[in-house]
Design a protein around this motif. Structure first.
Motif, PDB file in Angstrom:
ATOM      1  N   LEU A   1      42.174 -26.979  39.158  1.00 45.28           N
ATOM      2  CA  LEU A   1      43.519 -28.028  38.879  1.00 45.28           C
ATOM      3  C   LEU A   1      45.265 -26.857  38.580  1.00 45.28           C
ATOM      4  CD1 LEU A   1      41.451 -30.400  35.699  1.00 45.28           C
ATOM      5  CD2 LEU A   1      41.702 -30.635  38.509  1.00 45.28           C
ATOM      6  N   PHE A   2      45.929 -27.477  38.300  1.00 39.65           N
ATOM      7  CA  PHE A   2      47.473 -27.395  38.386  1.00 39.65           C
ATOM      8  C   PHE A   2      47.828 -26.087  39.026  1.00 39.65           C
ATOM      9  CE2 PHE A   2      46.085 -28.865  34.112  1.00 39.65           C
ATOM     10  CZ  PHE A   2      46.619 -30.106  34.922  1.00 39.65           C
ATOM     11  N   GLU A   3      47.136 -25.921  40.293  1.00 34.75           N
ATOM     12  CA  GLU A   3      47.600 -24.856  41.587  1.00 34.75           C
ATOM     13  C   GLU A   3      48.884 -24.304  41.432  1.00 34.75           C
ATOM     14  OE1 GLU A   3      45.583 -22.750  43.618  1.00 34.75           O
ATOM     15  OE2 GLU A   3      44.313 -23.927  42.398  1.00 34.75           O
ATOM     16  N   GLY A   4      49.518 -23.107  41.525  1.00 33.51           N
ATOM     17  CA  GLY A   4      50.032 -22.988  40.949  1.00 33.51           C
ATOM     18  C   GLY A   4      51.275 -22.915  40.074  1.00 33.51           C
TER      19      GLY A   4
ATOM     20  N   ARG B   1      47.858 -14.039  33.816  1.00 30.24           N
ATOM     21  CA  ARG B   1      48.937 -14.758  34.276  1.00 30.24           C
ATOM     22  C   ARG B   1      49.935 -13.968  34.380  1.00 30.24           C
ATOM     23  NH1 ARG B   1      44.951 -19.417  31.994  1.00 30.24           N
ATOM     24  NH2 ARG B   1      44.620 -20.297  34.199  1.00 30.24           N
ATOM     25  N   ILE B   2      50.242 -13.400  33.401  1.00 27.26           N
ATOM     26  CA  ILE B   2      51.914 -12.808  33.160  1.00 27.26           C
ATOM     27  C   ILE B   2      51.757 -11.580  34.408  1.00 27.26           C
ATOM     28  CG2 ILE B   2      52.964 -11.652  32.046  1.00 27.26           C
ATOM     29  CD1 ILE B   2      51.568 -12.219  29.383  1.00 27.26           C
ATOM     30  N   LEU B   3      51.014 -10.769  34.841  1.00 25.44           N
ATOM     31  CA  LEU B   3      50.706  -9.799  35.626  1.00 25.44           C
ATOM     32  C   LEU B   3      50.547  -9.963  36.777  1.00 25.44           C
ATOM     33  CD1 LEU B   3      48.139  -7.180  34.086  1.00 25.44           C
ATOM     34  CD2 LEU B   3      51.050  -7.105  33.983  1.00 25.44           C
ATOM     35  N   PHE B   4      49.663 -11.056  36.990  1.00 29.16           N
ATOM     36  CA  PHE B   4      49.695 -11.408  38.984  1.00 29.16           C
ATOM     37  C   PHE B   4      49.827 -12.706  39.334  1.00 29.16           C
ATOM     38  CE2 PHE B   4      46.068  -8.182  37.047  1.00 29.16           C
ATOM     39  CZ  PHE B   4      46.555  -6.823  37.891  1.00 29.16           C
ATOM     40  N   ASN B   5      50.493 -13.218  38.339  1.00 28.79           N
ATOM     41  CA  ASN B   5      51.240 -15.075  38.432  1.00 28.79           C
ATOM     42  C   ASN B   5      48.820 -15.939  38.739  1.00 28.79           C
ATOM     43  OD1 ASN B   5      52.369 -17.213  38.104  1.00 28.79           O
ATOM     44  ND2 ASN B   5      52.973 -17.126  40.217  1.00 28.79           N
TER      45      ASN B   5
ATOM     46  N   ILE C   1      50.956 -19.804  21.277  1.00 29.87           N
ATOM     47  CA  ILE C   1      51.170 -20.444  19.804  1.00 29.87           C
ATOM     48  C   ILE C   1      49.793 -20.607  19.790  1.00 29.87           C
ATOM     49  CG2 ILE C   1      51.742 -22.744  19.883  1.00 29.87           C
ATOM     50  CD1 ILE C   1      53.493 -23.073  22.097  1.00 29.87           C
ATOM     51  N   ILE C   2      48.695 -20.828  20.469  1.00 31.73           N
ATOM     52  CA  ILE C   2      47.387 -20.470  20.118  1.00 31.73           C
ATOM     53  C   ILE C   2      46.867 -20.002  19.182  1.00 31.73           C
ATOM     54  CG2 ILE C   2      44.771 -21.074  20.094  1.00 31.73           C
ATOM     55  CD1 ILE C   2      45.473 -23.433  22.461  1.00 31.73           C
ATOM     56  N   THR C   3      47.625 -18.546  19.901  1.00 30.44           N
ATOM     57  CA  THR C   3      46.875 -17.822  19.099  1.00 30.44           C
ATOM     58  C   THR C   3      47.401 -17.408  18.219  1.00 30.44           C
ATOM     59  OG1 THR C   3      46.559 -16.202  20.807  1.00 30.44           O
ATOM     60  CG2 THR C   3      46.911 -14.859  19.208  1.00 30.44           C
ATOM     61  N   GLY C   4      49.096 -17.540  17.527  1.00 30.11           N
ATOM     62  CA  GLY C   4      50.018 -16.694  16.784  1.00 30.11           C
ATOM     63  C   GLY C   4      49.352 -18.581  15.348  1.00 30.11           C
ATOM     64  N   ILE C   5      49.081 -20.042  16.352  1.00 25.78           N
ATOM     65  CA  ILE C   5      48.294 -20.880  14.946  1.00 25.78           C
ATOM     66  C   ILE C   5      47.042 -19.600  13.908  1.00 25.78           C
ATOM     67  CG2 ILE C   5      47.767 -23.155  14.739  1.00 25.78           C
ATOM     68  CD1 ILE C   5      49.624 -23.567  16.605  1.00 25.78           C
TER      69      ILE C   5
ATOM     70  N   ARG D   1      51.688 -19.729  34.793  1.00 28.44           N
ATOM     71  CA  ARG D   1      51.719 -19.486  33.946  1.00 28.44           C
ATOM     72  C   ARG D   1      52.329 -19.831  32.921  1.00 28.44           C
ATOM     73  NH1 ARG D   1      55.725 -14.704  36.483  1.00 28.44           N
ATOM     74  NH2 ARG D   1      54.300 -14.006  36.530  1.00 28.44           N
ATOM     75  N   LEU D   2      51.962 -22.169  33.178  1.00 33.62           N
ATOM     76  CA  LEU D   2      52.700 -22.541  31.955  1.00 33.62           C
ATOM     77  C   LEU D   2      51.098 -22.228  31.313  1.00 33.62           C
ATOM     78  CD1 LEU D   2      53.789 -26.128  34.076  1.00 33.62           C
ATOM     79  CD2 LEU D   2      55.159 -24.531  33.097  1.00 33.62           C
ATOM     80  N   PHE D   3      49.884 -22.402  31.380  1.00 33.64           N
ATOM     81  CA  PHE D   3      49.611 -22.088  30.144  1.00 33.64           C
ATOM     82  C   PHE D   3      49.553 -20.490  28.944  1.00 33.64           C
ATOM     83  CE2 PHE D   3      46.929 -24.568  33.270  1.00 33.64           C
ATOM     84  CZ  PHE D   3      47.247 -25.238  32.485  1.00 33.64           C
ATOM     85  N   VAL D   4      50.841 -19.370  29.437  1.00 30.72           N
ATOM     86  CA  VAL D   4      51.051 -18.397  29.009  1.00 30.72           C
ATOM     87  C   VAL D   4      51.333 -18.802  27.631  1.00 30.72           C
ATOM     88  CG1 VAL D   4      52.347 -16.366  28.500  1.00 30.72           C
ATOM     89  CG2 VAL D   4      50.995 -16.802  30.548  1.00 30.72           C
TER      90      VAL D   4
END
Length: 157
Positions: A55-58, A106-110, A69-73, A61-64
């Motif tokens: 889902l959301f192919e391409g 996602r950050i390193l390889f997209n 945010i979830i980790t911070g919370i 990175r929007l999930f980063v």
């Protein structure tokens, strides 16, 4: 007080996830399959630039930012004492470890390296995906057990 259990489990998930993905990227070409257990478990190298099940192919990175945010919370809630009990801490740590593991890809390889293909399941997943799923299950079990305890306590009064 430092929540050692939380950080240990989250770190372990990230470590195992990244090592396993590195191994797959090193030893299997994209699309190649390795039979681990005939008829049950295969490793199939797949690159997913979206979310679960492609889902959301391409747009992976929007999930980063969501993972950050979830980790911070969650870290804030841990420090404030809102997350108590071993089961809940382990569940939340699995969730955070999985979210960070996939965010690193996602950050390193997209895209995210997926490779675990269970024959009777759907999709090709990775260690982070399973950690996320098991984390949610443990959080759910903890909330159900907490609700049962509250109802028992209310009935006693």
């Amino acid at each position: 007080m430092i929540p050692i259990l939380f950080y240990s489990v989250a770190f372990l998930v990230i470590l195992v996830d990244q090592i396993s993905k590195y191994w797959i990227r090193t030893y299997l070409n994209v699309g190649d399959t390795m039979v681990v257990w005939e008829g049950v478990l295969h490793f199939k190298h797949f690159q997913n630039s979206g979310a679960a099940f492609g889902l959301f192919e391409g747009y992976g990175r929007l999930f980063v930012p969501v993972a950050i945010i979830i980790t911070g919370i969650i870290i804030y809630m841990l420090k404030k004492g809102y997350i108590n009990g071993k089961l809940l801490k382990i569940g939340v740590a699995l969730f955070v470890g999985g979210a960070i593991g996939n965010a690193i890809d996602r950050i390193l390889f997209n895209q995210v390296t997926d490779f675990i293909h269970v024959q009777f399941g759907q999709g090709i997943l990775n260690v982070a995906d399973y950690a996320l799923s098991f984390g949610v299950i443990l959080i759910f079990i903890d909330s159900v057990m907490d609700e049962i305890k509250k109802r028992k306590a209310a009935n006693l009064n």
